[in-house]
Design a protein around this motif. Structure first.
Motif, PDB file in Angstrom:
ATOM      1  N   HIS A 150      -0.617   0.166  -7.696  1.00  4.96           N
ATOM      2  CA  HIS A 150      -1.367   0.773  -6.602  1.00  4.96           C
ATOM      3  C   HIS A 150      -1.379   2.292  -6.777  1.00  4.96           C
TER       4      HIS A 150
ATOM      5  N   LYS B  36      -2.778   5.967  -5.331  1.00  2.00           N
ATOM      6  CA  LYS B  36      -3.336   6.614  -4.145  1.00  2.00           C
ATOM      7  C   LYS B  36      -4.056   7.926  -4.486  1.00  2.00           C
TER       8      LYS B  36
ATOM      9  N   ASP C 131      -6.738  -1.732  -1.597  1.00  4.41           N
ATOM     10  CA  ASP C 131      -5.803  -2.734  -1.095  1.00  4.41           C
ATOM     11  C   ASP C 131      -4.995  -2.183   0.071  1.00  4.41           C
ATOM     12  N   HIS C 132      -4.667  -3.054   1.044  1.00  2.94           N
ATOM     13  CA  HIS C 132      -3.972  -2.662   2.254  1.00  2.94           C
ATOM     14  C   HIS C 132      -2.809  -3.608   2.520  1.00  2.94           C
ATOM     15  N   VAL C 133      -1.955  -3.238   3.462  1.00  2.00           N
ATOM     16  CA  VAL C 133      -0.805  -4.062   3.834  1.00  2.00           C
ATOM     17  C   VAL C 133      -1.284  -5.235   4.671  1.00  2.00           C
TER      18      VAL C 133
ATOM     19  N   TYR D  65       1.586   7.176  -6.248  1.00  2.00           N
ATOM     20  CA  TYR D  65       1.506   5.727  -6.066  1.00  2.00           C
ATOM     21  C   TYR D  65       1.678   5.335  -4.606  1.00  2.00           C
ATOM     22  N   ASP D  66       1.652   4.029  -4.352  1.00  2.00           N
ATOM     23  CA  ASP D  66       1.738   3.505  -2.990  1.00  2.00           C
ATOM     24  C   ASP D  66       3.043   3.855  -2.299  1.00  2.00           C
ATOM     25  N   ASP D  67       4.140   3.994  -3.041  1.00  2.00           N
ATOM     26  CA  ASP D  67       5.434   4.328  -2.446  1.00  2.00           C
ATOM     27  C   ASP D  67       5.666   5.833  -2.384  1.00  2.00           C
TER      28      ASP D  67
ATOM     29  N   ARG E  16      -2.652   0.883   0.889  1.00  2.00           N
ATOM     30  CA  ARG E  16      -1.617   0.894  -0.147  1.00  2.00           C
ATOM     31  C   ARG E  16      -2.058   1.682  -1.378  1.00  2.00           C
TER      32      ARG E  16
END
Length: 295
Positions: free
Chosen positions: A288, A290, A72-74, A263-265, A81
Motif C-alpha cells: 500500500h 500513500k 484501497d481502504h480499511v 506507506y500505509d503505516d 490505506r
C-alpha cells in the motif's frame, strides 16, 4: 584624519526551496509536477490484466475493473490505506465459495451448509453451518472442512473469511499437526496461515471447530496461494484462477533524483540517487503506497 563608520546591514539572500520534481499524494489525490497540478494519468502509466478486489470508500469490498488503479481502504471504516500494488497471484483452490462442491471434504463430519448468506463484499455468496451439526471423530468434536492436494509444493498461504453468531475458538491451517487456534467473533475477519507443502497429510486447507454448541459459523473466500503472504481475494468457479499483477511506470521523468515513499503505516523509504527513465517505478517494501515524492 577623518574616521568613518560603516553601519550598513547585509543579509544572506533568500533562496526559494526548489519544488519537488514530482509529488503523487494518493491520500489527498493531489498530483504535482514541479509544483504545478497535473492529472495522474499524464504521468503514471498503469495496467492490470484482470479485475481485482479492493475495499472502497464505503468500507465494503468491491471489484475494480481491468486496468483500474485500486485505491484501497480499511474494511468497515473506509479509512484510506493507500494505492494497492500486488504481484500476480493464483488461487489454487477450485471452488473459493462453494463448499458443497467437489474437492471439499468434511473434517470428521462435513457441515450441512446454509447458502445465500450475506458475505463481506455485500453479495449473498456466504455459506454457514451450526457447530452442533458437525460433531464426529474420536472426541465427538472437530467438525469442519478439508481440502486435499498432493501436487502443491513450496511455501504457501491459506486464507479464509469467518464470523460466528457468538465468539468461538476454531483450528485453522493446512494440516492438523500445524494448525493454529483462531478466535472467530461476530464480525467478519480474514484469517491466514503459512506452511511449507507438502505436509504429512497432503492437505492444503483445514478448518475445524471444537465446540458442539449451538453456534452458527459463516464462511467465505477460501484461498490457497504460493508465497508467504495472503493477497486480495481471487474467486474460483471450478478451477484455479489468476489475478494479474499491478504494473506501474512513470512517464516523462528523466535524470538522477532522490525518492521518498510513504506507506500505509506511515513508514518511509528514502531511495537516494535513483536513475529514473521512461517507465521507472520503485520496488515497494509494502503493497500500500500513500505518497511518492521525487526531488
Amino acid at each position: 584624519m577623518k574616521l568613518t563608520r560603516d553601519c550598513s546591514v547585509t543579509s544572506r539572500q533568500n533562496r526559494r526551496k526548489a519544488k519537488a520534481v514530482l509529488s503523487l499524494d494518493f491520500a489527498r489525490q493531489v498530483y504535482r509536477r514541479s509544483g504545478a497540478p497535473i492529472e495522474l494519468g499524464s504521468i503514471l502509466n498503469f495496467s492490470r490484466a484482470t479485475s481485482g478486489i479492493r475495499v472502497g470508500e464505503s468500507g465494503e469490498i468491491e471489484t475494480a475493473a481491468v486496468d483500474v488503479l485500486r485505491r484501497d481502504h480499511v474494511l468497515g471504516s473506509g479509512v484510506f490505506r493507500g494505492v494497492l500494488f500486488e504481484p500476480e497471484a493464483t488461487n489454487l483452490l477450485s471452488f473459493s465459495n462453494d463448499f458443497n462442491s467437489q474437492g471439499w471434504f468434511g473434517h470428521w463430519s462435513k457441515p450441512n451448509f446454509s447458502t445465500g448468506l450475506a458475505a463481506p463484499d455485500g453479495s449473498n455468496t456466504g455459506m454457514g453451518w451450526n457447530c452442533a451439526d458437525t460433531t464426529g471423530g474420536p472426541d465427538s468434536l472437530r467438525g469442519g472442512l478439508i481440502a486435499k492436494d498432493e501436487g502443491f509444493t513450496g511455501t504457501s498461504t491459506v486464507s479464509i473469511w469467518l464470523r460466528a453468531s457468538a465468539p468461538v475458538e476454531m483450528r485453522f491451517g493446512q494440516s492438523d499437526g500445524n494448525a493454529k487456534t483462531i478466535n472467530v467473533t461476530t464480525v467478519w475477519q480474514r484469517f491466514t496461515y503459512t506452511e511449507t507443502l507438502p505436509n504429512a497429510q497432503d492437505r492444503v486447507f483445514v478448518l475445524s471447530e471444537n465446540s458442539s454448541a449451538e453456534i452458527d459459523v459463516e464462511i467465505w473466500g477460501a484461498q490457497v496461494e504460493i508465497g508467504s503472504e495472503a493477497t486480495t481475494n481471487i474467486f474460483t468457479y471450478g478451477g484455479a484462477s489468476t489475478r494479474g499483477a499491478d504494473v506501474a511506470g512513470l512517464s516523462g521523468i528523466n535524470g538522477t533524483f532522490d525518492v521518498t515513499l510513504t506507506y500505509d503505516d506511515e513508514s518511509q523509504d528514502r531511495l537516494e540517487g535513483q536513475s529514473i527513465g521512461e517507465g521507472w517505478w520503485p520496488i515497494l517494501r509494502r503493497k500500500h503506497l500513500k505518497h511518492l515524492l521525487i526531488a
